[in-house]
Design an enzyme around this catalytic site. Structure first.
Site, PDB file in Angstrom:
ATOM      1  N   ASN A 103      50.346  79.658  66.177  1.00 41.63           N
ATOM      2  CA  ASN A 103      50.423  79.453  67.624  1.00 41.63           C
ATOM      3  C   ASN A 103      49.305  78.540  68.101  1.00 41.63           C
ATOM      4  O   ASN A 103      48.383  78.205  67.341  1.00 41.63           O
ATOM      5  CB  ASN A 103      50.330  80.816  68.327  1.00 41.63           C
ATOM      6  CG  ASN A 103      51.532  81.687  68.011  1.00 41.63           C
ATOM      7  OD1 ASN A 103      52.664  81.309  68.253  1.00 41.63           O
ATOM      8  ND2 ASN A 103      51.258  82.855  67.440  1.00 41.63           N
ATOM      9  N   CYS A 148      59.561  81.783  63.481  1.00 36.95           N
ATOM     10  CA  CYS A 148      59.722  80.914  64.650  1.00 36.95           C
ATOM     11  C   CYS A 148      61.161  80.410  64.641  1.00 36.95           C
ATOM     12  O   CYS A 148      61.545  79.680  63.718  1.00 36.95           O
ATOM     13  CB  CYS A 148      58.738  79.754  64.563  1.00 36.95           C
ATOM     14  SG  CYS A 148      58.792  78.660  65.992  1.00 36.95           S
ATOM     15  N   HIS A 205      58.447  91.544  70.242  1.00 41.13           N
ATOM     16  CA  HIS A 205      58.946  91.081  71.544  1.00 41.13           C
ATOM     17  C   HIS A 205      59.102  92.249  72.506  1.00 41.13           C
ATOM     18  O   HIS A 205      59.485  93.360  72.091  1.00 41.13           O
ATOM     19  CB  HIS A 205      60.300  90.389  71.383  1.00 41.13           C
ATOM     20  CG  HIS A 205      60.221  89.113  70.612  1.00 41.13           C
ATOM     21  ND1 HIS A 205      59.975  87.890  71.190  1.00 41.13           N
ATOM     22  CD2 HIS A 205      60.323  88.880  69.282  1.00 41.13           C
ATOM     23  CE1 HIS A 205      59.941  86.961  70.251  1.00 41.13           C
ATOM     24  NE2 HIS A 205      60.139  87.524  69.099  1.00 41.13           N
ATOM     25  N   GLU A 243      54.752  83.447  75.480  1.00 36.89           N
ATOM     26  CA  GLU A 243      54.646  83.692  74.043  1.00 36.89           C
ATOM     27  C   GLU A 243      53.263  84.163  73.607  1.00 36.89           C
ATOM     28  O   GLU A 243      52.231  83.672  74.098  1.00 36.89           O
ATOM     29  CB  GLU A 243      54.965  82.409  73.262  1.00 36.89           C
ATOM     30  CG  GLU A 243      56.436  82.162  73.115  1.00 36.89           C
ATOM     31  CD  GLU A 243      56.731  81.168  72.015  1.00 36.89           C
ATOM     32  OE1 GLU A 243      56.022  81.170  70.988  1.00 36.89           O
ATOM     33  OE2 GLU A 243      57.662  80.384  72.202  1.00 36.89           O
ATOM     34  N   CYS A 266      62.052  79.996  73.242  1.00 46.32           N
ATOM     35  CA  CYS A 266      61.553  80.849  72.157  1.00 46.32           C
ATOM     36  C   CYS A 266      62.778  81.402  71.449  1.00 46.32           C
ATOM     37  O   CYS A 266      63.528  82.192  72.038  1.00 46.32           O
ATOM     38  CB  CYS A 266      60.686  81.979  72.722  1.00 46.32           C
ATOM     39  SG  CYS A 266      60.019  83.078  71.465  1.00 46.32           S
ATOM     40  N   GLY A 277      62.603  84.930  70.652  1.00 46.94           N
ATOM     41  CA  GLY A 277      62.641  85.592  71.958  1.00 46.94           C
ATOM     42  C   GLY A 277      64.042  85.660  72.527  1.00 46.94           C
ATOM     43  O   GLY A 277      64.470  86.701  73.044  1.00 46.94           O
TER      44      GLY A 277
HETATM   45  N1  LIG Z   1      58.431  79.968  69.568  1.00 44.10           N
HETATM   46  C1  LIG Z   1      58.847  80.801  68.452  1.00 44.10           C
HETATM   47  C2  LIG Z   1      58.258  82.172  68.486  1.00 44.10           C
HETATM   48  C3  LIG Z   1      56.889  82.121  68.034  1.00 44.10           C
HETATM   49  C4  LIG Z   1      56.353  83.490  68.000  1.00 44.10           C
HETATM   50  C5  LIG Z   1      54.869  83.466  68.157  1.00 44.10           C
HETATM   51  N2  LIG Z   1      54.511  83.192  69.536  1.00 44.10           N
HETATM   52  C6  LIG Z   1      54.316  84.799  67.742  1.00 44.10           C
HETATM   53  O1  LIG Z   1      55.060  85.778  67.823  1.00 44.10           O
HETATM   54  O2  LIG Z   1      53.173  84.851  67.343  1.00 44.10           O
HETATM   55  C7  LIG Z   1      60.345  80.918  68.361  1.00 44.10           C
HETATM   56  O3  LIG Z   1      61.031  79.975  68.737  1.00 44.10           O
HETATM   57  O4  LIG Z   1      60.817  81.959  67.854  1.00 44.10           O
END
Ligand SMILES: N[C@H](CCC[C@H](N)C(=O)O)C(=O)O
Length: 286
Positions: A67, A76, A172, A221, A230, A233
């Site tokens: 990140n 990701c 999440h 995030e 995300c 997400g």
């Molecule tokens: N952008 C990413 C998620 C990154 C997750 C990161 N933020 C974490 O959980 O440390 C996606 O498209 O799935």
């Protein structure tokens, strides 16, 4: 160090081809991610993603994602689509589907190519969602159960926040609201991301159900703050809405950066389909 800047619906990362930059894992990757992601002093991105040789012969590549704050995530969703694009377009492998090792296991990535033979869209088998609190993980001293097994309540500045908790490759929390315009993302996002209820922090999503097959989402995030999209997400929002009877199991999630199609199939695997785009290439001097 050469890099490729790519994005999935504006969720942008700096990608390094570890099949060429063979010493990349010897670097301080947390520091490199934080420096390279800086939108004023670095390249500017939501983070750093490495495409690496696989640890097992059955896979085609391995993904590591970091990140913007330098922390390493497990998966990701937007990133794996772009990593598949790098693996395919750079000639590492044109296998179909591609098998990519991630922090959440080996994932299968099918894809389409444009008229120039470049990967432009991918469908990722995101695996099975994990709602058990210990899988998220939740700190049950600070998250109270509700009458629905996937739904919890926490106390934020003496206000109760009800959310669905799920691991879709990363932790999440999904907060359903009636009107996204009432959400103060920059106030609530960091406070929830770092809330003691989330043992490894969490990615926070605010979602409205526009129709049984249509959800609208705002993201905050873990480690990167507000992002345009995300993928893990969007996957979390889909299964959270479906598991709580708010939506169908196949939905379009409308993210700030654009739509992702999410299907929670009868085999309990979730499939995410979306674009992968290259912005530019460059050389990181340090
Ligand atoms: N952008 C990413 C998620 C990154 C997750 C990161 N933020 C974490 O959980 O440390 C996606 O498209 O799935």
């Amino acid at each position: 160090m050469q890099f490729i800047k790519m994005h999935g619906l504006g969720n942008d990362y700096v990608y390094v081809n570890g099949f060429q930059e063979t010493d990349v894992e010897s670097r301080d990757l947390n520091q490199l991610a934080h420096a390279i992601a800086d939108r004023h002093r670095g390249v500017g991105s939501d983070g750093l993603i490495l495409a690496l040789p696989p640890a097992t012969a059955s896979a085609h590549a391995r993904m590591r994602m970091f990140n913007a704050d330098g922390s390493e995530g497990d998966m990701c969703g937007n990133g794996i689509r772009c990593l598949a694009k790098l693996v395919h377009d750079e000639g590492v492998s044109t296998a179909k589907p591609l098998l990519i090792e991630t922090g959440n296991g080996v994932l299968t990535v099918d894809y389409t190519t444009d008229t120039h033979g470049k990967l432009n869209t991918a469908t990722v088998d995101m695996g099975e969602p994990r709602f058990e609190p210990q899988a998220v993980p939740l700190n049950l001293d600070h998250a109270d159960p509700t009458d629905h097994p996937a739904t919890w309540t926490l106390d934020l500045d003496s206000q109760p926040i009800t959310f669905v908790a799920v691991n879709t490759g990363n932790p999440h929390a999904v907060v359903f609201v009636d009107d996204l315009t009432t959400v103060n993302l920059h106030h609530l996002g960091p406070r929830l991301e770092h809330h003691v209820a989330f043992a490894r922090r969490a990615n926070i999503h605010f979602a409205t159900v526009e129709a049984p097959d249509s959800l609208r989402v705002l993201h905050w995030e873990r480690g990167s703050g507000p992002t345009l999209a995300c993928g893990t997400g969007a996957t979390a929002v889909c299964v959270a809405a479906a598991a709580t009877g708010r939506s169908d199991r196949t939905v379009t999630t409308h993210l700030p950066g654009g739509p992702l199609r999410i299907e929670w199939r009868d085999n309990n695997h979730v499939f995410m389909t979306g674009p992968a785009e290259e912005s530019f290439r460059g050389i990181w001097p340090l």
